[in-house]
Design an enzyme around this catalytic site. Structure first.
Site, PDB file in Angstrom:
ATOM      1  CE1 TYR A   1      21.705  41.757  37.705  1.00  0.00           C
ATOM      2  CE2 TYR A   1      23.234  41.632  39.549  1.00  0.00           C
ATOM      3  CZ  TYR A   1      21.988  41.367  39.001  1.00  0.00           C
ATOM      4  OH  TYR A   1      21.052  40.706  39.748  1.00  0.00           O
ATOM      5  N   GLY A   2      27.918  43.226  34.852  1.00  0.00           N
ATOM      6  CA  GLY A   2      28.643  43.983  33.848  1.00  0.00           C
ATOM      7  C   GLY A   2      30.108  44.114  34.185  1.00  0.00           C
TER       8      GLY A   2
ATOM      9  CB  VAL B   1      34.521  49.002  35.963  1.00  0.00           C
ATOM     10  CG1 VAL B   1      35.024  50.442  35.997  1.00  0.00           C
ATOM     11  CG2 VAL B   1      33.300  48.846  36.861  1.00  0.00           C
TER      12      VAL B   1
ATOM     13  CG  ASP C   1      27.570  44.947  48.130  1.00  0.00           C
ATOM     14  OD1 ASP C   1      27.903  44.098  48.990  1.00  0.00           O
ATOM     15  OD2 ASP C   1      27.802  44.802  46.923  1.00  0.00           O
TER      16      ASP C   1
END
Length: 308
Positions: free
Chosen positions: A43-44, A46, A152
């Site tokens: 989703y993206g 860091v 998770d």
């Protein structure tokens, strides 16, 4: 401590509402100097950045606006902020914003994650694993006390702040849920999933009952993480009956007092096998709490004397 599911929902809704009012669109390059990319996900990403106004270095978690909604982003940000007071949960700076293509929020900067410490053929030393066990357990107990479940837990989501793991912190609350609610589907990473999750399908008539969110599902993941820190491998790919290594483990668990442990588990002393049997109990109602690992700290996990 949150006293009910409704209490937690109201707290998070309040945090989301407050954060949404201050969510401004900015130019990332104008406000931050991007030093390097720390990681990528579905989703993206860091980034390690430095604030141009304060010179402070931090981690920015970016979520693609094409793959997540503003509400989902604000909820993850709010959960992270809600939990960040614990010393073993990643600190949040309370800074959230959006750019033309992503949502972003700022967190404290680690030096890596647990995966970065593990070499291909060697697990971590016993004293290091014990330090990790204590800190992960403390974080899980705190999350549970706040009425949430991580869902998770894995080495990639456990950040390190020194190479000897005197300080580690759980991160990534995008998949976390309120305790006692129903998950819409299977959540988490397959190899860390408890059997009551991995064995159901979307057409299973028991799906909703099986996916009731509880901390006991995360305890299973915690056990798999500890196994991996020692062995640099998974005990099985998925906890399903068709997996031979899991089936051998299942048979051993059902006849624990009468048969020898299967080969992947025979490397551990009996006391540690007892610990794993509690964390990885097939019947989730008999699964131990994560804090029960503390009862085994004085034992020899690999046959040597340990000083924490």
């Amino acid at each position: 401590m949150a006293s009910s599911t409704r209490d937690v929902q109201l707290i998070l809704e309040g945090l989301v509402s407050f954060a949404s009012q201050g969510l401004q669109e900015i130019d990332l390059q104008e406000n931050f100097c991007v030093i390097q990319k720390l990681g990528d996900g579905g989703y993206g990403s860091v980034l390690m950045v430095q604030d141009k106004k304060t010179d402070q270095k931090m981690a920015l978690k970016l979520l693609d606006r094409n793959k997540t909604t503003e509400f989902a982003f604000l909820m993850e940000f709010s959960k992270s902020f809600f939990l960040s007071s614990h010393p073993n949960i990643i600190g949040s700076y309370g800074t959230a914003f959006k750019t033309w293509d992503c949502f972003a929020f700022a967190q404290e900067l680690p030096i890596g994650d647990l995966c970065s410490l593990i070499t291909p053929h060697d697990g971590l030393p016993e004293d290091t694993v014990k330090r990790c066990a204590v800190q992960i357990s403390s974080a899980l107990e705190f999350i549970d006390s706040k009425g949430l479940v991580h869902l998770d837990i894995k080495p990639e989501n456990i950040l390190i702040f020194d190479e000897d793991c005197h300080c580690i912190k759980n991160t990534d609350f995008g998949l976390s849920c309120i305790k006692g609610t129903m998950a819409k589907n299977r959540i988490g990473t397959v190899s860390y999933m408890a059997p009551e999750i991995s064995q159901v399908t979307d057409k299973d008539c028991l799906l909703l009952a099986s996916l009731l969110v509880s901390g006991l599902k995360v305890v299973w993941s915690f056990g798999i993480v500890l196994y991996g820190l020692f062995t640099v491998e998974f005990p099985w790919y998925s906890a399903v009956f068709t997996n031979k290594t899991y089936s051998s483990f299942l048979e051993w668990q059902c006849h624990f007092e009468n048969i020898e442990p299967p080969s992947p588990w025979s490397r551990f002393p009996p006391t540690v096998l007892k610990m794993f049997s509690g964390l990885l109990a097939i019947d989730c109602s008999k699964r131990h709490k994560s804090c029960e690992v503390l009862m085994f700290l004085e034992e020899y996990w690999q046959g040597q004397i340990i000083v924490i």
